[in-house]
Design a protein around this motif. Sequence first.
Motif, PDB file in Angstrom:
ATOM      1  N   GLY A 237      34.391  -5.154  -4.339  1.00  0.00           N
ATOM      2  CA  GLY A 237      34.256  -6.295  -5.280  1.00  0.00           C
ATOM      3  C   GLY A 237      32.887  -6.811  -5.477  1.00  0.00           C
ATOM      4  O   GLY A 237      32.693  -7.468  -6.408  1.00  0.00           O
ATOM      5  N   VAL A 238      31.922  -6.090  -4.923  1.00  0.00           N
ATOM      6  CA  VAL A 238      30.386  -6.264  -5.254  1.00  0.00           C
ATOM      7  C   VAL A 238      29.849  -5.166  -6.055  1.00  0.00           C
ATOM      8  O   VAL A 238      29.957  -3.830  -6.032  1.00  0.00           O
ATOM      9  N   ASN A 239      29.435  -5.331  -7.355  1.00  0.00           N
ATOM     10  CA  ASN A 239      29.002  -4.454  -8.197  1.00  0.00           C
ATOM     11  C   ASN A 239      27.731  -4.996  -8.842  1.00  0.00           C
ATOM     12  O   ASN A 239      27.743  -6.030  -9.871  1.00  0.00           O
ATOM     13  N   VAL A 240      26.510  -4.493  -8.419  1.00  0.00           N
ATOM     14  CA  VAL A 240      25.153  -5.034  -8.732  1.00  0.00           C
ATOM     15  C   VAL A 240      24.337  -3.738  -8.693  1.00  0.00           C
ATOM     16  O   VAL A 240      24.355  -2.751  -8.008  1.00  0.00           O
ATOM     17  N   GLN A 241      23.258  -4.029  -9.714  1.00  0.00           N
ATOM     18  CA  GLN A 241      22.228  -2.996  -9.514  1.00  0.00           C
ATOM     19  C   GLN A 241      20.707  -3.482  -9.980  1.00  0.00           C
ATOM     20  O   GLN A 241      20.584  -4.456 -10.324  1.00  0.00           O
ATOM     21  N   ALA A 242      19.871  -2.750  -9.660  1.00  0.00           N
ATOM     22  CA  ALA A 242      18.521  -3.093 -10.025  1.00  0.00           C
ATOM     23  C   ALA A 242      17.573  -1.986 -10.259  1.00  0.00           C
ATOM     24  O   ALA A 242      17.849  -0.670  -9.564  1.00  0.00           O
ATOM     25  N   THR A 243      16.579  -1.941 -11.110  1.00  0.00           N
ATOM     26  CA  THR A 243      15.695  -0.940 -11.817  1.00  0.00           C
ATOM     27  C   THR A 243      14.399  -1.524 -11.199  1.00  0.00           C
ATOM     28  O   THR A 243      13.861  -2.368 -11.890  1.00  0.00           O
ATOM     29  N   THR A 244      13.799  -0.893 -10.479  1.00  0.00           N
ATOM     30  CA  THR A 244      12.353  -0.863 -10.079  1.00  0.00           C
ATOM     31  C   THR A 244      11.386   0.014 -10.847  1.00  0.00           C
ATOM     32  O   THR A 244      11.415   1.281 -10.886  1.00  0.00           O
ATOM     33  N   THR A 245      10.517  -0.518 -11.607  1.00  0.00           N
ATOM     34  CA  THR A 245       9.576   0.447 -12.458  1.00  0.00           C
ATOM     35  C   THR A 245       8.022   0.233 -11.832  1.00  0.00           C
ATOM     36  O   THR A 245       7.619  -0.893 -11.699  1.00  0.00           O
ATOM     37  N   ALA A 246       7.388   1.347 -11.848  1.00  0.00           N
ATOM     38  CA  ALA A 246       5.960   1.271 -11.418  1.00  0.00           C
ATOM     39  C   ALA A 246       5.409   1.884 -12.703  1.00  0.00           C
ATOM     40  O   ALA A 246       5.303   2.735 -13.242  1.00  0.00           O
ATOM     41  N   LYS A 247       4.169   0.909 -13.017  1.00  0.00           N
ATOM     42  CA  LYS A 247       3.394   1.424 -14.132  1.00  0.00           C
ATOM     43  C   LYS A 247       1.741   1.478 -13.556  1.00  0.00           C
ATOM     44  O   LYS A 247       1.367   0.579 -13.077  1.00  0.00           O
ATOM     45  N   PRO A 248       1.392   2.795 -13.980  1.00  0.00           N
ATOM     46  CA  PRO A 248      -0.117   2.885 -13.385  1.00  0.00           C
ATOM     47  C   PRO A 248      -1.067   1.832 -14.329  1.00  0.00           C
ATOM     48  O   PRO A 248      -0.980   1.886 -15.597  1.00  0.00           O
ATOM     49  N   VAL A 249      -1.999   1.239 -13.366  1.00  0.00           N
ATOM     50  CA  VAL A 249      -2.878   0.608 -14.173  1.00  0.00           C
ATOM     51  C   VAL A 249      -4.325   0.637 -14.173  1.00  0.00           C
ATOM     52  O   VAL A 249      -5.254  -0.047 -14.729  1.00  0.00           O
ATOM     53  N   ALA A 250      -4.542   1.704 -13.101  1.00  0.00           N
ATOM     54  CA  ALA A 250      -6.076   1.531 -12.392  1.00  0.00           C
ATOM     55  C   ALA A 250      -6.153   2.715 -11.804  1.00  0.00           C
ATOM     56  O   ALA A 250      -5.322   3.202 -11.037  1.00  0.00           O
ATOM     57  N   LEU A 251      -7.474   3.327 -11.677  1.00  0.00           N
ATOM     58  CA  LEU A 251      -7.767   4.592 -10.811  1.00  0.00           C
ATOM     59  C   LEU A 251      -9.169   4.126 -10.150  1.00  0.00           C
ATOM     60  O   LEU A 251      -9.935   3.566 -10.747  1.00  0.00           O
ATOM     61  N   LYS A 252      -9.104   4.223  -8.893  1.00  0.00           N
ATOM     62  CA  LYS A 252     -10.295   4.145  -7.983  1.00  0.00           C
ATOM     63  C   LYS A 252     -10.781   5.246  -7.281  1.00  0.00           C
ATOM     64  O   LYS A 252      -9.986   6.142  -6.880  1.00  0.00           O
ATOM     65  N   LEU A 253     -12.188   5.678  -7.506  1.00  0.00           N
ATOM     66  CA  LEU A 253     -12.504   6.878  -7.363  1.00  0.00           C
ATOM     67  C   LEU A 253     -13.465   6.721  -5.911  1.00  0.00           C
ATOM     68  O   LEU A 253     -14.484   5.661  -5.853  1.00  0.00           O
ATOM     69  N   GLU A 254     -13.236   7.450  -4.838  1.00  0.00           N
ATOM     70  CA  GLU A 254     -13.990   7.233  -3.684  1.00  0.00           C
ATOM     71  C   GLU A 254     -14.878   8.604  -3.356  1.00  0.00           C
ATOM     72  O   GLU A 254     -13.906   9.861  -3.183  1.00  0.00           O
ATOM     73  N   PRO A 255     -16.046   8.863  -3.686  1.00  0.00           N
ATOM     74  CA  PRO A 255     -16.720  10.306  -3.712  1.00  0.00           C
ATOM     75  C   PRO A 255     -16.578  10.946  -2.414  1.00  0.00           C
ATOM     76  O   PRO A 255     -16.816  12.206  -2.376  1.00  0.00           O
ATOM     77  N   GLY A 256     -16.311  10.397  -1.089  1.00  0.00           N
ATOM     78  CA  GLY A 256     -16.254  11.052   0.096  1.00  0.00           C
ATOM     79  C   GLY A 256     -17.680  11.094   0.783  1.00  0.00           C
ATOM     80  O   GLY A 256     -17.571  11.956   1.759  1.00  0.00           O
ATOM     81  N   THR A 257     -18.652  10.358   0.165  1.00  0.00           N
ATOM     82  CA  THR A 257     -19.910  10.240   0.888  1.00  0.00           C
ATOM     83  C   THR A 257     -20.707   9.102   0.435  1.00  0.00           C
ATOM     84  O   THR A 257     -20.206   8.845  -0.767  1.00  0.00           O
ATOM     85  N   GLU A 258     -21.377   8.513   1.094  1.00  0.00           N
ATOM     86  CA  GLU A 258     -22.405   7.339   0.760  1.00  0.00           C
ATOM     87  C   GLU A 258     -23.472   7.747  -0.232  1.00  0.00           C
ATOM     88  O   GLU A 258     -23.801   6.884  -1.115  1.00  0.00           O
ATOM     89  N   ASP A 259     -23.749   9.170   0.107  1.00  0.00           N
ATOM     90  CA  ASP A 259     -24.799   9.600  -1.055  1.00  0.00           C
ATOM     91  C   ASP A 259     -24.459   9.904  -2.324  1.00  0.00           C
ATOM     92  O   ASP A 259     -24.434  11.133  -2.898  1.00  0.00           O
ATOM     93  N   ALA A 260     -23.581   8.940  -3.131  1.00  0.00           N
ATOM     94  CA  ALA A 260     -23.190   9.047  -4.540  1.00  0.00           C
ATOM     95  C   ALA A 260     -23.118   7.637  -5.126  1.00  0.00           C
ATOM     96  O   ALA A 260     -23.120   6.692  -4.669  1.00  0.00           O
ATOM     97  N   GLU A 261     -23.003   7.858  -6.577  1.00  0.00           N
ATOM     98  CA  GLU A 261     -22.797   6.508  -7.369  1.00  0.00           C
ATOM     99  C   GLU A 261     -21.510   6.955  -8.055  1.00  0.00           C
ATOM    100  O   GLU A 261     -21.240   7.968  -8.400  1.00  0.00           O
ATOM    101  N   THR A 262     -20.936   5.617  -8.471  1.00  0.00           N
ATOM    102  CA  THR A 262     -19.635   6.105  -9.136  1.00  0.00           C
ATOM    103  C   THR A 262     -19.760   5.132 -10.651  1.00  0.00           C
ATOM    104  O   THR A 262     -20.683   4.123 -10.620  1.00  0.00           O
ATOM    105  N   TYR A 263     -19.076   5.538 -11.458  1.00  0.00           N
ATOM    106  CA  TYR A 263     -19.107   4.839 -12.837  1.00  0.00           C
ATOM    107  C   TYR A 263     -17.551   4.364 -13.137  1.00  0.00           C
ATOM    108  O   TYR A 263     -16.595   5.535 -13.030  1.00  0.00           O
ATOM    109  N   PRO A 264     -17.574   3.223 -13.297  1.00  0.00           N
ATOM    110  CA  PRO A 264     -18.448   2.122 -13.269  1.00  0.00           C
ATOM    111  C   PRO A 264     -18.756   1.997 -11.361  1.00  0.00           C
ATOM    112  O   PRO A 264     -18.473   2.728 -10.766  1.00  0.00           O
ATOM    113  N   ALA A 265     -19.834   1.061 -11.549  1.00  0.00           N
ATOM    114  CA  ALA A 265     -20.254   0.971 -10.146  1.00  0.00           C
ATOM    115  C   ALA A 265     -19.313   0.754  -9.058  1.00  0.00           C
ATOM    116  O   ALA A 265     -19.503   1.108  -7.776  1.00  0.00           O
ATOM    117  N   SER A 266     -18.241  -0.056  -9.251  1.00  0.00           N
ATOM    118  CA  SER A 266     -17.037  -0.318  -8.333  1.00  0.00           C
ATOM    119  C   SER A 266     -16.168   0.626  -8.150  1.00  0.00           C
ATOM    120  O   SER A 266     -15.514   0.815  -7.034  1.00  0.00           O
TER     121      SER A 266
END
Length: 348
Positions: A237-266
């Motif tokens: 007697g229970v009839n329910v559903q839900a749709t969960t959606t994931a939307k990409p909003v940002a990308l973070k880059l981590e160089p793998g070494t401290e001897d690097a700079e990223t653009y933007p700085a963050s």
Amino acid sequence: MLPVVPRRQWLTVAGLAFPCALIAPAAHADVDPGGGNEGGPVKQAGSRDGKTLTSRIVYSGSTKGTAAKSSGGFTPVDDWSPPECWYEPKWTPAEFSEEFKKDWDIPNASGVGQAYALAKDYYVNGHPYKDFNKSETSKGIWWDEVRDKARADAGDPAAFACDTATFWVKNGEAPKVKNAVTPEILAELAYNQIRVPDTQVSLAPQNTTKVNLPTWAWLDKAQFKPVSVTASLNAGGVNVQATTTAKPVALKLEPGTEDAETYPASGKCTINNDGSIGEKYTKGMADETPPCGIKYLRSSDGGSFKLKATVTWQISWTGTGGAGGNLPDGTFGTTQDINVQEIQAVNR
């Protein structure tokens, strides 16, 4: 509806302690959140004491096995987690009677008889239920707990927090216990089922770059798009559903070494209006600063650095009856090898 009884109230009889498996007469389904559907609906299943039991929740959409580059689920931020256990409609009175008999078909261990008498009194002898409520057949259904198998197997105490004994719910009534299935609970469970593709960013130069040379990074909008999973329950007697959606909003880059700079700085590259991230490198842009990218300050000495690209996914959901809302963001990252070489100079 009569009040439900926590299992923990049955843990001691005449001063003797009993395991929950003996005291709770109903069987419990352990649900594996990693199960795949290979393109179709899937019922998640587990086992206990050699018996296969099945949750009645069905998942469809971007679950494991459906993506071209199937990976895994993302990690929720803020230490949030989907339900470790919940309650579903499980048995008609006749079905519960059979399950009860199976669970109590055990050796006559010391003290078990007293615990069995308590359970039988509760469900069979009319205190408060008589003969598993068979006289109320078609007027309601028995509900019981379901556990997240991965967390239960890992010994997570939260997976065992749903300790209310099997309880009766009349048709049309809502269970008065926490974590009984609702559209929001289904949305949270669907969150745990979403699978996203590997974050393989495009680079220029690709995989091999030079010291102090900016490397451009971007994600094309055709590959960088929302994914969703629908969880539905139609039983008792229970009839329910839900749709969960994931939307990409940002990308973070981590160089793998401290001897690097990223653009933007963050290192956090935001999404563009057209759904892409960063800017694709084209000929003639070598002297420009990339809106999303990296500059390595030393070579990788013949090896490689592990560039990690992590996407933040914004989560929302909609469900039966117009329900909906937001859930915590999720993150998912993958790595790729970057070979950084010294720029060779010729002295004359």
